[in-house]
Design an enzyme around this catalytic site. Structure first.
Site, PDB file in Angstrom:
ATOM      1  N   HIS A 440       0.789  -1.229   0.000  1.00 56.54           N
ATOM      2  CA  HIS A 440       0.000   0.000   0.000  1.00 56.54           C
ATOM      3  C   HIS A 440       0.826   1.285   0.000  1.00 56.54           C
ATOM      4  O   HIS A 440       0.269   2.377  -0.096  1.00 56.54           O
ATOM      5  CB  HIS A 440      -0.898  -0.043   1.243  1.00 56.54           C
ATOM      6  CG  HIS A 440      -1.948   1.000   1.310  1.00 56.54           C
ATOM      7  ND1 HIS A 440      -2.437   1.676   0.218  1.00 56.54           N
ATOM      8  CD2 HIS A 440      -2.624   1.500   2.371  1.00 56.54           C
ATOM      9  CE1 HIS A 440      -3.362   2.528   0.599  1.00 56.54           C
ATOM     10  NE2 HIS A 440      -3.494   2.449   1.903  1.00 56.54           N
ATOM     11  N   LYS A 524     -30.700   3.401  -2.020  1.00 52.03           N
ATOM     12  CA  LYS A 524     -31.100   4.605  -2.745  1.00 52.03           C
ATOM     13  C   LYS A 524     -32.617   4.763  -2.778  1.00 52.03           C
ATOM     14  O   LYS A 524     -33.131   5.889  -2.768  1.00 52.03           O
ATOM     15  CB  LYS A 524     -30.526   4.578  -4.160  1.00 52.03           C
ATOM     16  CG  LYS A 524     -29.030   4.845  -4.222  1.00 52.03           C
ATOM     17  CD  LYS A 524     -28.545   4.949  -5.656  1.00 52.03           C
ATOM     18  CE  LYS A 524     -27.090   5.374  -5.710  1.00 52.03           C
ATOM     19  NZ  LYS A 524     -26.608   5.501  -7.109  1.00 52.03           N
ATOM     20  N   SER A 529     -27.882   8.190   1.196  1.00 55.38           N
ATOM     21  CA  SER A 529     -26.564   7.966   0.615  1.00 55.38           C
ATOM     22  C   SER A 529     -26.086   6.577   1.011  1.00 55.38           C
ATOM     23  O   SER A 529     -26.050   6.258   2.207  1.00 55.38           O
ATOM     24  CB  SER A 529     -25.574   9.013   1.138  1.00 55.38           C
ATOM     25  OG  SER A 529     -24.240   8.559   1.009  1.00 55.38           O
ATOM     26  N   TYR A 553     -12.254   6.378  11.577  1.00 53.31           N
ATOM     27  CA  TYR A 553     -11.559   6.852  10.376  1.00 53.31           C
ATOM     28  C   TYR A 553     -12.257   6.277   9.157  1.00 53.31           C
ATOM     29  O   TYR A 553     -12.458   5.073   9.049  1.00 53.31           O
ATOM     30  CB  TYR A 553     -10.103   6.384  10.416  1.00 53.31           C
ATOM     31  CG  TYR A 553      -9.262   6.746   9.205  1.00 53.31           C
ATOM     32  CD1 TYR A 553      -8.305   7.747   9.293  1.00 53.31           C
ATOM     33  CD2 TYR A 553      -9.396   6.077   7.993  1.00 53.31           C
ATOM     34  CE1 TYR A 553      -7.515   8.079   8.201  1.00 53.31           C
ATOM     35  CE2 TYR A 553      -8.614   6.402   6.895  1.00 53.31           C
ATOM     36  CZ  TYR A 553      -7.678   7.397   7.002  1.00 53.31           C
ATOM     37  OH  TYR A 553      -6.896   7.723   5.915  1.00 53.31           O
TER      38      TYR A 553
END
Length: 715
Positions: A440, A524, A529, A553
């Site tokens: 990563h 939806k 959202s 986070y």
């Protein structure tokens, strides 16, 4: 579902979280947050590492030891910057924070690729300095720089974000600290001006050099678990129990995508607001993280001259050339025949697991690698072939079936039949199952998601040109087994790596929670959202599991800016806390719960949008802390309990969604936390929960329960 074309892909919306936060950044930034003083960063440009001047094979343990001795002398006059570092890496990170950092990228080779032909690919002059005349990099020169938020707006956002996580006394302390930080002419304003000056002195990004270093390259714990992430692919019904055929398909489709990248014919990632930065595609192929002291670097080999891959079987490494004599690409049938040769050549016995060395902490791997380089030219040549390869494909001898077994096999495997320093590793199992493992450090989720989704979609739709076996049956170069000279010391390092890997991975719990009741389309229809809906389900499930709230986070991409990577989306808000409490209170009317729930989702979406605009809290505060001069006290805003609590990411979450995946995941970023990777598919959801001995199963149960409750509530 992502729709794919030959050279284009509908990019994920800019608010989608598609990065993975490694434990490295949390550990490093936690240490910085607790520091008493920092190092004022010089704005003078420093030279970048150049592989043409300093070969990765020129270092030795003696040279490294000499370098460390010199570096230690340099930091004697620097005040104690870090208070909570492990002894093994203390001096390294102290040096890193004490020295001047240019605001560019000092962690990559500075190779300029010569113009050379590659079959069916228009050659490029350089991937390090891409031309803007072709598709992939056409917007690079016009992308805006990452902004420097105003001090006041960041502090206001910070106070709002910490309120639901701290008690009244802690909040009042934080308010006073913010007031002191904002005093006109005070240290806060001085740090802000230094950051503005730094930004004015770079044409790139004020953050990228710091971020790549502190989040990844200076971090010395293993990449496995702490940095690496995985995708698990859906089975190809045509390739069940046909691992050689599955491997050949993956190899061929990956090379087709690679051609689009190195020829720059791939269209850039796009968001609703415009184009996204393509810089990370430079590190996708022929890229390897190289262990060095005091911090690692990335080696990028010339993709126009290195058209081979590495195939690993039974811990044995084979070089497989994908271009035949005369410049002709191998067809998929030819690749399959070469893979079958490797299966036969590998036999049934396992070689000593050289690849296990890449699971060591970075300091130990540095010394082990240097010992291998010093031992023989054979070792140097074999490592060079691996590091120059386009990518690695691992042929495992296991047959995982369950979601958890597939996930663990793709994430960590047995730690032996791998080379975790490569940016890209594909894994193929005996039963035809397959997946991906990513390093990563220089690449976030967007490029690898796009690559894998493009490959699997193209294979499913039959748009890959597999070629055909030539009628003349040309003789192909037999895959070459790479050889190593392993003295007793190196063999001991391998055994030590295997033992440490077992201890590390056995401490990691992993649970996969599939949810088939509904997905994006269903959410939806509720006028919600999808990402905010799932984030609130995570908040509700966590509270049901632990009876409290934790700093959360969510990775928000900042790729609308040049050299953008990620910003922290702080998912916990006063609105989300109020809604969760209401959901647990039978006396609250459903209509009120709906009102509070929509407010909570709006708050989450608003913060994510702000973070994607470079207006989050955490990267700005990182930059300010980095610019403390020697002798300056760490401002109280960064020493308060509120700051520590609000950046201790007990929940690290990230969304990476593909209709062709049946799993993705990564490790928790704090020892007492969870990693939560999730997919929002058209008609289903899926979660992978990781932790070190926490309540994964209970958390997963409550996730399913919370999702159903929310569907019923908002219907």
């Amino acid at each position: 579902m992502l729709r794919l074309a030959t050279a284009s892909l509908r990019s994920p919306p800019v608010h989608t979280s598609i990065g993975v936060l490694p434990l490295s950044i949390c550990n490093n930034l936690a240490r910085i947050a607790n520091a008493q003083a920092g190092s004022h960063v010089s704005l003078a440009a420093a030279s970048t590492h150049n592989w043409t001047q300093s070969s990765p094979f020129s270092s030795s343990n003696a040279a490294t030891a000499s370098m460390l001795a010199v570096k230690r002398k340099r930091v004697k006059t620097v005040p104690n910057l870090i208070l909570q570092l492990p002894k093994r890496s203390d001096h390294n990170l102290k040096r890193k924070l004490a020295k001047s950092l240019e605001p560019t990228e000092p962690h990559t080779s500075n190779i300029v690729f010569p113009t050379a032909s590659i079959p069916h690919v228009t050659a490029q002059a350089s991937l390090n300095a891409p031309q803007a005349t072709k598709n992939l990099f056409q917007f690079q020169s016009t992308l805006p720089k990452l902004p420097v938020p105003t001090l006041k707006e960041t502090c206001v956002t910070y106070l709002k974000s910490i309120r639901p996580l701290v008690n009244n006394a802690e909040y009042e302390d934080a308010v006073r600290s913010v007031g002191r930080f904002l005093v006109p002419g005070g240290l806060g304003e001085q740090l802000q001006q230094r950051l503005i000056d730094r930004d004015n002195h770079t044409s790139k990004s004020w953050l990228i050099g710091w971020w790549n270093s502190l989040a990844y390259m200076a971090y010395r714990d293993p990449v496995v678990v702490f940095v690496s992430y995985y995708y698990s692919f859906l089975d190809d019904p045509r390739r069940v129990n046909q691992p050689a055929a599955r491997a050949a398909d993956i190899i061929k489709s990956a090379m087709e995508f690679r051609k689009l990248v190195i020829s720059e014919q791939l269209s850039p990632d796009m968001a609703k607001s415009g184009p996204l930065c393509s810089h990370q595609y430079r590190y996708l192929f022929n890229s390897t993280r190289i262990p060095q002291l005091p911090e690692d670097v990335t080696r990028i080999a010339d993709p126009t001259r290195n058209n081979h891959i590495i195939v690993v079987r039974k811990n044995k490494f084979f070089k497989l050339d994908l271009v035949a004599q005369g410049g002709r690409e191998l067809s998929t049938p030819e690749i399959q025949s070469q893979i079958e040769i490797i299966y036969e050549a590998a036999g049934v016995m396992h070689d000593p697991a050289v690849g296990a060395l890449t699971t060591l902490d970075r300091d130990s791997w540095t010394f082990a690698r240097n010992a291998m380089l010093d031992e023989s030219d054979k070792n140097r040549a074999s490592l060079d072939v691996i590091e120059r390869a386009a990518y690695v494909i691992c042929l495992d001898d296991s047959s995982p079936v369950t979601y958890e077994d597939r996930a663990r096999a793709c994430w960590v495997g047995d730690g032996k039949n791998r080379f975790f320093d490569k940016s890209i590793q594909f894994v193929v199992f005996e039963n035809g199952a397959a997946g991906f493992n990513g390093e990563h450090s220089m690449i976030d989720g967007t490029p690898t998601l796009r690559m894998c989704d493009w490959m699997l979609d193209s294979l499913a739709k039959g748009t890959i040109d597999h070629g055909a076996r030539p009628s003349s049956s040309p003789t192909l170069t037999t895959p070459k087994k790479l050889e190593f000279d392993l003295n007793p010391a190196i063999q001991f390092s391998i055994q030590e790596a295997e033992s440490k890997f077992t201890q590390l991975t056995q401490s990691q719990d992993l649970n996969v929670i599939p949810f088939d009741a509904f997905g994006k389309s269903g959410i939806k229809k509720l006028q919600c959202s999808p990402d905010a809906f799932v984030q609130m389900a995570i908040q509700l499930a966590y509270f049901k599991t632990y009876g409290t709230f934790a700093a959360t986070y969510e990775a928000a991409q900042t790729k609308k800016f040049a050299y953008g990577r990620t910003e922290t989306g702080r998912s916990v808000s006063s609105e989300s806390v109020a809604w969760v409490h209401a959901m647990q209170d039978m006396n609250v009317e459903p209509s009120k719960k709906v009102q509070l729930g929509r407010a909570a989702m709006k708050a989450q979406s608003s913060y994510m949008a702000m973070a994607c605009e470079g207006k989050g809290v955490d990267r700005h505060f990182l930059g300010l802390r980095q610019l403390l001069a020697a002798g300056e006290d760490m401002p109280s805003i960064f020493r308060d309990a509120a700051f520590s609590k609000s950046s201790h990411w007990a929940l690290s979450t990230s969304q990476i969604s593909s209709e062709y995946f049946n799993g993705l995941g990564f490790g928790a970023v704090v020892p007492d936390g969870h990693g939560v990777g999730y997919m929002i598919k058209r008609d289903s959801l899926q979660f992978t929960i990781t932790s070190k001995g926490l309540k994964n199963e209970e958390f997963g149960y409550y996730l399913v329960e919370s999702l159903k409750e929310m569907r019923d509530l908002f219907a």
